[in-house]
Design an enzyme around this catalytic site. Structure first.
Site, short mmCIF file in Angstrom:
data_model
loop_
_atom_site.label_atom_id
_atom_site.label_comp_id
_atom_site.label_asym_id
_atom_site.label_seq_id
_atom_site.Cartn_x
_atom_site.Cartn_y
_atom_site.Cartn_z
N CYS A 90 38.22 43.68 35.23
CA CYS A 90 38.84 44.65 36.14
C CYS A 90 39.29 45.84 35.30
CB CYS A 90 40.02 44.02 36.87
SG CYS A 90 40.87 45.16 37.98
N CYS A 254 38.36 53.07 40.29
CA CYS A 254 37.74 51.78 39.99
C CYS A 254 37.04 51.81 38.63
CB CYS A 254 36.76 51.35 41.08
SG CYS A 254 36.17 49.66 40.86
#
Length: 334
Positions: A90, A254
């Site tokens: 992530c 992101c």
């Protein structure tokens, strides 16, 4: 009454939340972080859902737990806990976790300005800058990323036919670019993204069984959907909104999605090693990406991307999960 106590430090990276569990995380078995991740999913997923889902979290909640590294060349290991599961990697979560860990003395780097991170997807290097006690910027040199395939196609009820590429940047992304029936991110509301994206993901995973990492078969299947569009902010190269989990829309640009997007653009000759790529989120925040080098993944050719952003600590809290409570494992609205 059986009560489980978790010490947490909350933060956000470019607008998307990161809840770092600084105390109370379970001990995990395994020689690698991928094996520890599997142990966590088998026996402790209630910790993830309890801390990420409502009533203690929300649809877009993200978090992490720190562990001793399983490799001698790393400073710390990170397990990612999200509403969508335990991701292999992530990007915004790494930037936020590094910021929190450094500012609160949870890790001591062997080399000033650099942290080497042991994550399920591999080794990630984080270079950080500080002003006094504040970590002002973190640039992560991500794992190798690549364009997995082009010309994927599904028929989406209410939207029509869509064609898109699938790329990997730590997770697999369907990258939806302007085409007939979808001209720009401005075409869709957040509710539209939440309505169409899970349908697209389901249809893709039902129709295609080839979405498997070339070097790690435990990483498989489409998990994220990226809607792309024209940038609004000054200096931005492109704009995007990433859907994940059941209803989550990334408020940041992101990190693994930016990595996947750069891999896609490099594969078709629009970027090359050394080029910068500034990605804008749905709320206007920016990640500063760069194609660092070419890379090989089995028989595939990809890139080593890097992504830079900043995070802010928003609070410190203690979260209780009770065995007797009906919502201790959390819930998400249908």
């Amino acid at each position: 009454m059986a009560r489980h106590t978790f010490s947490c430090i909350d933060a956000h990276t470019c607008g998307n939340p990161v809840r770092l569990v600084s105390g109370g995380g379970p001990l995990l078995e395994g020689a690698t972080m991928m094996e520890k991740r599997a142990h966590f999913l088998r026996e402790f997923d209630w910790v993830r859902t309890g801390l990420m889902f409502e009533p203690r979290g929300h649809d877009a909640m993200s978090g992490s737990i720190l562990y001793p590294p399983t490799r001698p060349d790393c400073d710390i290991a990170i397990l990612f806990i999200e509403t969508s599961g335990c991701l292999p990697m992530c990007g915004h979560g790494t930037i936020g976790t590094v910021t929190v860990a450094l500012e609160h003395g949870l890790v001591r780097p062997r080399e000033q300005g650099v942290l080497r991170l042991d994550v399920p997807a591999g080794v990630v290097e984080a270079r950080y800058e500080t002003e006094g006690d504040k970590v002002t910027s973190v640039r992560i040199r991500n794992i190798a990323s690549y364009l997995h395939g082009t010309g994927y196609h599904v028929e989406v009820p209410g939207l029509g036919p869509l064609t898109f590429d699938i790329a990997y940047g730590g997770n697999f992304y369907a990258i939806i670019e302007p085409q007939t029936g979808y001209t720009d991110l401005d075409d869709l509301s957040v509710m539209d993204i939440q309505r169409f994206s899970p349908v697209i993901r389901r249809l893709v995973n039902e129709a295609y069984d080839d979405i498997v990492h070339p070097e790690n078969s435990d990483i498989r299947g489409l998990s994220h959907v990226m809607w792309t569009g024209r940038p609004r902010g000054q200096g931005a190269s492109a704009r995007n909104a990433v859907f994940y989990g059941d209803r989550g829309v990334d408020r940041s640009p992101c990190g693994t999605g930016t990595s996947a997007r750069m891999a896609q653009l490099t594969a078709r000759g629009e970027l090359k090693p050394g080029d910068d790529f500034v990605h804008e989120s749905i709320i206007g925040s920016l990640f500063h990406g760069r194609v660092e080098a070419e890379a090989a993944l089995g028989d595939r050719t990809g890139i080593i991307p890097s992504v830079a952003g900043s995070a802010w600590v928003t609070g410190i809290n203690t979260v209780f999960l009770y065995d007797e409570e009906p919502y201790t494992k959390g819930f998400l609205l249908p």
